[in-house]
Design an enzyme around this catalytic site. Structure first.
Site, PDB file in Angstrom:
ATOM      1  CG  HIS A  91      -1.792  -1.204   1.608  1.00 35.12           C
ATOM      2  ND1 HIS A  91      -3.176  -0.555   1.045  1.00 35.12           N
ATOM      3  CD2 HIS A  91      -2.133  -2.325   1.402  1.00 35.12           C
ATOM      4  CE1 HIS A  91      -3.975  -1.797   0.801  1.00 35.12           C
ATOM      5  NE2 HIS A  91      -3.435  -2.984   1.044  1.00 35.12           N
ATOM      6  CE  LYS A 128      -6.477  14.027   0.575  1.00 28.07           C
ATOM      7  NZ  LYS A 128      -6.312  12.640  -0.912  1.00 28.07           N
ATOM      8  NE  ARG A 129      -2.861  10.210  10.012  1.00 31.46           N
ATOM      9  CZ  ARG A 129      -2.523   9.645  11.278  1.00 31.46           C
ATOM     10  NH1 ARG A 129      -3.287   8.201  10.994  1.00 31.46           N
ATOM     11  NH2 ARG A 129      -1.705   8.815  12.016  1.00 31.46           N
TER      12      ARG A 129
HETATM   13  C1  26V Z   1       2.050   1.189   7.966  1.00 27.80           C
HETATM   14  C2  26V Z   1       2.691   1.497   9.419  1.00 27.80           C
HETATM   15  C3  26V Z   1       3.827   1.605   9.584  1.00 27.80           C
HETATM   16  C4  26V Z   1       4.090   1.469  11.237  1.00 27.80           C
HETATM   17  C5  26V Z   1       3.320   1.394  12.681  1.00 27.80           C
HETATM   18  C6  26V Z   1       1.898   1.609  11.984  1.00 27.80           C
HETATM   19  C7  26V Z   1       1.881   2.117  11.153  1.00 27.80           C
HETATM   20  C8  26V Z   1       0.259   2.192   9.717  1.00 27.80           C
HETATM   21  C9  26V Z   1      -0.351   2.056   8.779  1.00 27.80           C
HETATM   22  C10 26V Z   1       0.878   1.921   7.783  1.00 27.80           C
HETATM   23  C11 26V Z   1       0.034   1.209   6.520  1.00 27.80           C
HETATM   24  C12 26V Z   1       0.816   2.451   5.602  1.00 27.80           C
HETATM   25  C13 26V Z   1       0.395   2.502   4.517  1.00 27.80           C
HETATM   26  C14 26V Z   1      -1.305   2.866   4.094  1.00 27.80           C
HETATM   27  O1  26V Z   1      -2.184   3.195   4.348  1.00 27.80           O
HETATM   28  N1  26V Z   1      -1.765   3.494   2.380  1.00 27.80           N
HETATM   29  C15 26V Z   1      -3.022   3.663   1.896  1.00 27.80           C
HETATM   30  O2  26V Z   1      -3.636   2.639   1.151  1.00 27.80           O
HETATM   31  C16 26V Z   1      -5.106   2.558   0.728  1.00 27.80           C
HETATM   32  C17 26V Z   1      -4.738   1.852   0.522  1.00 27.80           C
HETATM   33  O3  26V Z   1      -4.435   0.581  -0.440  1.00 27.80           O
HETATM   34  C18 26V Z   1      -4.032   4.096  -0.240  1.00 27.80           C
HETATM   35  O4  26V Z   1      -5.794   3.908  -0.898  1.00 27.80           O
HETATM   36  C19 26V Z   1      -3.087   5.197  -0.295  1.00 27.80           C
HETATM   37  O5  26V Z   1      -3.185   6.013  -1.293  1.00 27.80           O
HETATM   38  C20 26V Z   1      -2.003   5.016   0.610  1.00 27.80           C
HETATM   39  O6  26V Z   1      -1.461   5.965   0.849  1.00 27.80           O
END
Ligand code: 26V
Length: 796
Positions: free
Chosen positions: A348, A525-526
């Site tokens: 993602h 969004k974030r």
């Molecule tokens: C990463 C981490 C790493 C450290 C601890 C907590 C944590 C929590 C979540 C993530 C993943 C972040 C990735 C994410 O949310 N990506 C988003 O995914 C969406 C669904 O596919 C996409 O539409 C967005 O463009 C993308 O940023």
């Protein structure tokens, strides 16, 4: 079901489940009684779905996700089971405010953003399509923090959705597994035996997820952590009460709180524990289910498809190998093959800081046997494909581990999947050229159009019938209607009424008055540098400056709406929040410009707020630096609800533009390739600023204290970044963003043409339904078939 039967059911739950007399019932009591009545209607199709799956010996899909951002469930359940109108009639009849009852439900925020919300949309689509599936995750006691603003700055507060009973779930004390951590690995008769040093119990809590018309229901199974022993009685008897309760406290921390940082992996001990905890419990659970019906684990890949939502459950690879090899005595190679036959991995993000890596030290300490198996997996892979290691600098790279353990690896938009092949996974892709497939994200049209926008969905159904709700591509049948003035009038009217509602809410909750005929321009969004909320606010500043220069100008009125949370430790993102709020307080109080420009930033953006904002939006801001947003899903929700996009060629914007047509999309900015090239130009930001006086003046306003009560330093960090390193190329994209924004202004003034473009966005966005995405996963990745719809409870 008739209105009176539903009423009886609500009253009966009020009396017998809540022990309340209608005369003394609170909003909470009514809401819970209605939820239980709605839940009752889901239980039969739920059971039948399970029975049908057993009967057909169907392949099951298991979606492992650290996050499920489900939001409120009541309204969705009422709509999907076809009793929304009945429920409203019941409460009207009782003289109670139905809207208030729906809004009493806490917003279950068991996710950070896109990744978690996608998981929730997928579960709903899996049920609508009748694919036997189960979502597995963690039952966090505290979801994503609540956001407040204090003097314009973000303050985080613990979220506490579980202090109220979670009415949708069923506790399953019998579905419990012991999950170990730490300890040692011994050898016994040529076999490795892991003796963990500590253990907790993972206990299941099930929430049924009902699909459209109540034809099918799958399960969201969330694991809660419980202590093996609730109380250390010996310590208690010895008078050491705090120590006596320690095992319980320790165990419960595992499912206590959702990590709120979605960009930086901090190598937290507890996070790795959470990851292993839910992954191990889920694997044991699905193996137990498999073995209840089958006896040869070698058939697992025929019966089970496991989807890893990012690398958070990546330990599933080694854990499955450990179970099959160590515990069941299979050959290592066979165990590998079976594991790989079941597992698939979705990536993602390409942001390097968000790609998980765990140090050998931590991994070896918490999961000693897994570290050994990872070494062995690595060696085996290198023997066949020399030249790439999944371990580097004393760390395990979880993306690479997931890749080699997966049958299929997918990106979430066409551009993102292509970039995966040439960036992070280049070497692995060259070795395994068939493994990466694209699955462009989607959103459920039930929640994100039918339920959140009843005015527009009513109009659509009047025009083309309600087939679009289950088959969103039928929204294309609206195309002929966009040439019908009457239809367009009603389309405009629906949007305007949504804007009036939102305007009222903004006035009541924030004390800001907005003009419903102004353009509602929304970025939700974030908060991240790559998403570039600072580009948006910089353009707002420049626009405000021009309005003040030319107070007799014929400006297009705009309300700039922002929403989003910053990770608590992300300093720059928090400065952006502070800047937006500071700019808002200056601009909103400027008598010269206030008829044209307002900045609104409601606190605590969440699913519920999105459901309020999206139907009222005219313009959707999708302005990330090209190459950085994997897909985006908000962008799809806006287009579906008739907002036009101003955006870069990033993530799924590219495909949205292809679908809605370039004429109905405001494109600006560099492409992903141009971005990479531009970064190599020394002084690119300075160069851009020196060529655009508007930009120079806006950046200057950050430095001269205009928005900081004369304090020159407050926003210096942001100004220095934009004019210095500017990794995300805010300065370099500014001029083109300004140009596109003025085109938007012009277009908005031609109300008839704008309405047509907006309606075409709705008519051409059906492809972005998560039903399409799930069908594609089912055929290209899972080899899972939809089961036959059972019964249509909405018609009964
Ligand atoms: C990463 C981490 C790493 C450290 C601890 C907590 C944590 C929590 C979540 C993530 C993943 C972040 C990735 C994410 O949310 N990506 C988003 O995914 C969406 C669904 O596919 C996409 O539409 C967005 O463009 C993308 O940023």
């Amino acid at each position: 079901m008739s209105t009176s039967a539903l009423k009886d059911s609500v009253l009966s739950h009020l009396k017998y489940s809540l022990g309340k007399d209608p005369e003394h019932a609170t909003t909470y009591d009514w809401r819970v009684a209605l939820s239980l009545a709605a839940r009752d209607r889901i239980v039969d199709p739920w059971f039948e779905s399970t029975r049908a799956t057993y009967r057909a010996d169907a392949k099951r899909v298991y979606y492992l996700s650290m996050e499920f951002l489900i939001g409120r469930l009541l309204e969705d359940a009422l709509v999907n089971t076809g009793v929304y109108d009945d429920a409203k009639a019941v409460f009207d009849d009782l003289g109670l405010n139905f809207g208030e009852i729906l809004h009493d439900e806490p917003d279950a925020a068991l996710g950070n953003g896109g990744l978690g919300r996608l998981a929730a949309c997928f579960l709903e689509s899996l049920s609508t399509l009748g694919i036997p599936a189960m979502g597995y995750g963690i039952r966090y006691e505290h979801g994503l923090f609540r956001q407040r603003f204090e003097g314009g700055r973000q303050v985080e507060e613990a979220e506490d959705w579980l202090t109220q009973e979670h009415v949708w779930e069923f506790e399953r004390p019998e579905a419990a597994f012991e999950i170990g951590f730490g300890g040692q690995v011994y050898e016994n008769g040529g076999r490795a035996v892991w003796r963990p040093q500590e253990a907790v119990i993972a206990q299941a809590f099930d929430t049924p997820v009902v699909g459209w018309k109540g034809e099918w229901a799958n399960t969201l199974r969330l694991w809660g952590a419980l202590p093996k022993t609730v109380l250390d009685l010996q310590r208690f008897n010895a008078g050491d009460y705090a120590a006596a309760a320690e095992p319980e406290a320790l165990a419960r921390t595992i499912s206590r709180v959702l990590y709120p940082d979605d960009t930086t992996e901090e190598g937290k001990h507890l996070r790795l524990k959470q990851e292993y905890f839910f992954t191990a419990a889920s694997l044991r659970d699905l193996i137990r289910r498999f073995e209840a019906e089958h006896d040869d684990l070698r058939d697992l890949p025929k019966r089970v498809a496991i989807q890893l939502n990012d690398t958070h459950p990546a330990i599933a690879g080694p854990e499955l190998v450990r179970i099959l090899h160590d515990e069941r005595g299979m050959e290592f190679e066979t165990a590998m093959e079976i594991a790989r036959g079941c597992l698939n991995y979705t990536n993602h993000t390409l942001l390097p800081e968000a790609l998980e890596r765990w140090s050998d030290g931590l991994m070896g300490y918490l999961l000693p046997r897994h570290l050994q198996l990872i070494e062995r997996i690595d060696t085996a892979h290198q023997t066949q494909h020399p030249g790439i290691a999944i371990r580097e600098h004393g760390e395990v790279k979880m993306g690479e581990l997931s890749f080699i353990m997966a049958n299929r690896v997918n990106g979430v938009s066409a551009l993102h999947s292509d970039l995966m092949k040439v960036t992070v996974f280049k070497d692995l892709h060259d070795m395994h050229p068939d493994r990466i497939v694209n699955q462009t994200n989607g959103v459920t049209p039930r929640r994100w159009l039918r339920t959140c926008n009843p005015r527009l969905s009513g109009l659509i159904t009047d025009a083309i019938g309600d087939g679009w709700i289950k088959d969103a591509e039928r929204l294309s049948e609206l195309e002929p209607h966009v040439n019908d003035a009457g239809f367009l009038d009603r389309f405009v009217q629906a949007k305007r009424e949504n804007k009036v509602d939102l305007g009222q809410w903004i006035a009541e909750s924030m004390g800001i008055s907005v003009d419903p005929d102004a353009m509602f321009d929304v970025q939700i969004k974030r908060i991240h540098e790559y998403k570039r909320q600072h580009l948006n606010i910089l353009e707002t500043i420049a626009l405000w400056q021009e309005m003040r220069d030319n107070p007799n100008g014929d400006w297009t009125p705009r309300v700039k709406i922002f929403g989003g949370k910053a990770a608590p430790g992300y300093v720059f993102a928090k400065e952006i929040i502070y800047l937006i709020n500071s700019v808002a307080s200056v601009i909103n109080n400027d008598p010269v410009t206030s008829k044209w420009l307002k900045v609104v930033y409601p606190a605590n953006y969440n699913v519920t707020l999105a459901e309020r904002l999206i139907p009222a939006a005219n313009l959707s801001e999708q302005i990330s630096t090209a190459g950085k947003e994997a897909s985006g899903t908000g962008n799809m929700k806006f287009a579906l609800n008739g907002a036009l996009t101003i955006g870069t060629l990033d993530g799924a914007n590219v495909e949205i533009r292809e679908h809605v047509g370039a004429d109905n999309f405001f494109l600006f900015g560099m492409t992903a390739e141009e971005v990479m090239e531009r970064r190599t130009v020394e002084g690119h930001a300075w160069d851009a600023i020196s060529k655009d006086p508007r930009l120079a003046r806006a950046v200057d306003a950050l430095r001269n204290g205009t928005f900081a009560g004369g304090d020159h330093d407050r926003f210096r960090g942001i100004a220095d970044n934009i004019s210095g390193p500017d990794y995300f190329l805010v300065a370099s994209d500014f001029s083109d963003y300004w140009r596109a924004s003025r085109e938007v202004d012009q277009a908005f003034r031609d109300t008839g043409h704008w309405a047509r473009m907006a309606a075409l966005n709705t008519a051409r966005s059906g492809w972005f339904s998560s039903d399409r995405t799930i069908r594609s996963y089912a055929s290209e990745i899972w080899d899972a078939l939809p089961s036959k719809p059972l019964r249509n409870i909405a018609a009964e």
